[in-house]
Design a protein around this motif. Structure first.
Motif, PDB file in Angstrom:
ATOM      1  N   VAL A 287      48.403  39.174  46.343  1.00 22.57           N
ATOM      2  CA  VAL A 287      48.139  39.919  47.571  1.00 22.57           C
ATOM      3  C   VAL A 287      47.925  41.380  47.180  1.00 22.57           C
ATOM      4  CG1 VAL A 287      49.490  38.404  49.074  1.00 22.57           C
ATOM      5  CG2 VAL A 287      50.574  40.437  48.096  1.00 22.57           C
ATOM      6  N   TYR A 288      47.181  42.090  48.026  1.00 23.43           N
ATOM      7  CA  TYR A 288      46.855  43.493  47.775  1.00 23.43           C
ATOM      8  C   TYR A 288      47.492  44.337  48.866  1.00 23.43           C
ATOM      9  CZ  TYR A 288      43.653  41.373  44.544  1.00 23.43           C
ATOM     10  OH  TYR A 288      43.134  40.621  43.511  1.00 23.43           O
ATOM     11  N   VAL A 289      48.286  45.304  48.446  1.00 24.96           N
ATOM     12  CA  VAL A 289      49.018  46.160  49.374  1.00 24.96           C
ATOM     13  C   VAL A 289      48.448  47.569  49.274  1.00 24.96           C
ATOM     14  CG1 VAL A 289      51.292  47.096  49.969  1.00 24.96           C
ATOM     15  CG2 VAL A 289      51.117  44.786  48.987  1.00 24.96           C
TER      16      VAL A 289
ATOM     17  N   HIS B 264      51.900  43.458  35.890  1.00 24.29           N
ATOM     18  CA  HIS B 264      51.171  42.217  35.558  1.00 24.29           C
ATOM     19  C   HIS B 264      49.875  42.588  34.831  1.00 24.29           C
ATOM     20  CE1 HIS B 264      48.728  38.607  36.453  1.00 24.29           C
ATOM     21  NE2 HIS B 264      49.811  37.963  36.870  1.00 24.29           N
ATOM     22  N   HIS B 265      49.063  43.442  35.448  1.00 26.70           N
ATOM     23  CA  HIS B 265      47.843  43.944  34.816  1.00 26.70           C
ATOM     24  C   HIS B 265      47.419  45.230  35.519  1.00 26.70           C
ATOM     25  CE1 HIS B 265      46.155  41.488  38.177  1.00 26.70           C
ATOM     26  NE2 HIS B 265      45.224  42.432  38.222  1.00 26.70           N
ATOM     27  N   VAL B 266      46.460  45.904  34.916  1.00 27.60           N
ATOM     28  CA  VAL B 266      45.822  47.089  35.506  1.00 27.60           C
ATOM     29  C   VAL B 266      44.325  46.829  35.484  1.00 27.60           C
ATOM     30  CG1 VAL B 266      45.340  49.554  35.169  1.00 27.60           C
ATOM     31  CG2 VAL B 266      47.652  48.675  34.766  1.00 27.60           C
ATOM     32  N   THR B 267      43.617  47.224  36.540  1.00 30.36           N
ATOM     33  CA  THR B 267      42.182  46.958  36.636  1.00 30.36           C
ATOM     34  C   THR B 267      41.402  48.240  36.894  1.00 30.36           C
ATOM     35  OG1 THR B 267      42.482  44.685  37.389  1.00 30.36           O
ATOM     36  CG2 THR B 267      40.413  45.754  38.007  1.00 30.36           C
ATOM     37  N   ALA B 268      40.325  48.407  36.128  1.00 26.40           N
ATOM     38  CA  ALA B 268      39.490  49.611  36.234  1.00 26.40           C
ATOM     39  C   ALA B 268      38.034  49.226  36.458  1.00 26.40           C
ATOM     40  CB  ALA B 268      39.607  50.434  34.954  1.00 26.40           C
TER      41      ALA B 268
ATOM     42  N   ILE C 218      48.269  48.520  45.397  1.00 22.93           N
ATOM     43  CA  ILE C 218      49.191  47.775  44.533  1.00 22.93           C
ATOM     44  C   ILE C 218      48.975  46.292  44.803  1.00 22.93           C
ATOM     45  CG2 ILE C 218      51.617  47.288  43.998  1.00 22.93           C
ATOM     46  CD1 ILE C 218      52.295  50.132  44.912  1.00 22.93           C
ATOM     47  N   GLU C 219      48.681  45.552  43.747  1.00 20.56           N
ATOM     48  CA  GLU C 219      48.552  44.096  43.858  1.00 20.56           C
ATOM     49  C   GLU C 219      49.877  43.481  43.429  1.00 20.56           C
ATOM     50  OE1 GLU C 219      45.457  42.644  41.299  1.00 20.56           O
ATOM     51  OE2 GLU C 219      45.889  40.542  41.699  1.00 20.56           O
ATOM     52  N   LEU C 220      50.267  42.413  44.088  1.00 22.77           N
ATOM     53  CA  LEU C 220      51.389  41.603  43.608  1.00 22.77           C
ATOM     54  C   LEU C 220      50.793  40.290  43.140  1.00 22.77           C
ATOM     55  CD1 LEU C 220      53.996  42.249  46.440  1.00 22.77           C
ATOM     56  CD2 LEU C 220      53.754  43.444  44.256  1.00 22.77           C
TER      57      LEU C 220
HETATM   58 ZN    ZN Z   1      44.121  42.710  39.898  1.00 23.36          ZN
END
Ligand code: ZN
Length: 313
Positions: free
Chosen positions: A252-254, A9-13, A262-264
């Motif tokens: 949600v964040y796993v 979906h996306h990547v966040t830094a 890993i976010e879904l």
């Molecule tokens: Zn995110």
């Protein structure tokens, strides 16, 4: 029965200076600023979303600028690199383009793909992979259409326990594809932004900070499936957050047992919920609940100028 996750979906830094970040991703990489908003957990910080023209899922790379944050340390467990797909044969163009802007890039080969490795100004490790993906590129950013980025290609993760991470990827519907050295490739079934590479190697303990990739988000179709994934992970005693409303998607964040976050995230409602696509990124948009504090928020955020694309060439 839960559907297999089709891809990223996306990547966040986490990055440093916001203006430096905008200049690099818009001017140098030629991505579109899809959304200029704030961190929902800290509304006095920016959150920038970059992507193709429409902000299609699987093209979206987001940054939290934290100018005073100390640099992160690459190590375990962490996502150590994010990669973008570019047309095969365009890596020479990209090496010249990056070099002209003072960015050293190194060629490599991986699973039969040519790869160009470099770092963004915050020290985040990025890669361009010569792999054709059916993604409409953003071509108003100054990079010609035959070289422009075709969305995310994937991420590389260095877990503390690659077997545990692999098991979670398998649960999510990613399939083992092969290995090369200590790199094990998993791939989702969609047609773009599908690769998660796991590194099976030692390393220091990671420290989150400037230049760290914070998480990878995978796509789920809707809130019903998101709830089912949430319940499934909770039943398996995997650390999972409650469902969060991120305005453009629910998530949600796993924290999987190998240590990778890993976010879904749901496919909708999408980036058109508060701005017309033609105006993406032009103004600061706030989540509705923060709108009443707009004056204070705008007064605290450092002013930035959104590049119009390739203004230095
Ligand atoms: Zn995110």
């Amino acid at each position: 029965m839960l559907a297999d996750v089709p891809g990223i979906h996306h990547v966040t830094a986490m990055v440093g200076d916001p203006q430096e970040n905008l200049d690099f991703y818009v001017d140098t990489l030629g991505l579109r600023l899809v959304k200029r908003t704030v961190n929902h957990e800290d509304v006095l910080r920016y959150h920038f979303y970059y992507g193709n023209g429409a902000g299609d899922l699987g093209t979206v790379y987001t940054c939290f600028p934290y100018p005073n944050e100390p640099p992160g340390r690459r190590g375990r467990p962490q996502i150590t690199a994010a990669s973008f797909a570019v047309p095969e044969g365009s890596l020479d163009y990209w090496r010249d383009r990056l070099g002209a802007r003072g960015v050293d890039a190194e060629r490599a080969d991986r699973f039969d793909d040519a790869v160009l490795r470099f770092e963004d100004p915050a020290g985040t490790r990025l890669e361009l992979v010569g792999a054709d993906q059916p993604v409409e590129p953003w071509t108003d950013g100054g990079v010609p259409a035959d070289a422009a980025i075709r969305g995310l290609h994937g991420v590389t993760a260095l877990p503390t326990n690659p077997f545990a991470t692999a098991s979670v990827l398998d649960t999510l519907g990613l399939a083992y594809e092969g290995e090369e050295g200590d790199r094990v490739r998993y791939r989702a079934g969609g047609d773009h932004a599908t690769v998660v590479d796991l590194l099976d190697r030692g390393g220091d303990f990671a420290r989150e900070g400037r230049g760290s990739i914070h998480h990878v988000a995978l796509r789920v179709p809707d809130g019903t499936e998101l709830r089912e994934w949430h319940d499934l992970f909770r039943e398996r005693d995997v650390e999972v957050s409650r469902i969060r409303d991120r305005h453009y998607y629910r998530a949600v964040y796993v924290r999987e047992p190998g240590g990778i976050l890993i976010e879904l995230a749901t496919e909708g409602p999408g980036f058109g919920v508060d701005e017309d696509e033609s105006a993406f990124g032009e103004s600061l948009v706030l989540p509705p609940w923060a709108e009443e504090d707009r004056g204070m928020i705008e007064g605290q955020l450092p002013p930035v100028e959104v590049p119009t694309g390739d203004r230095r060439s």
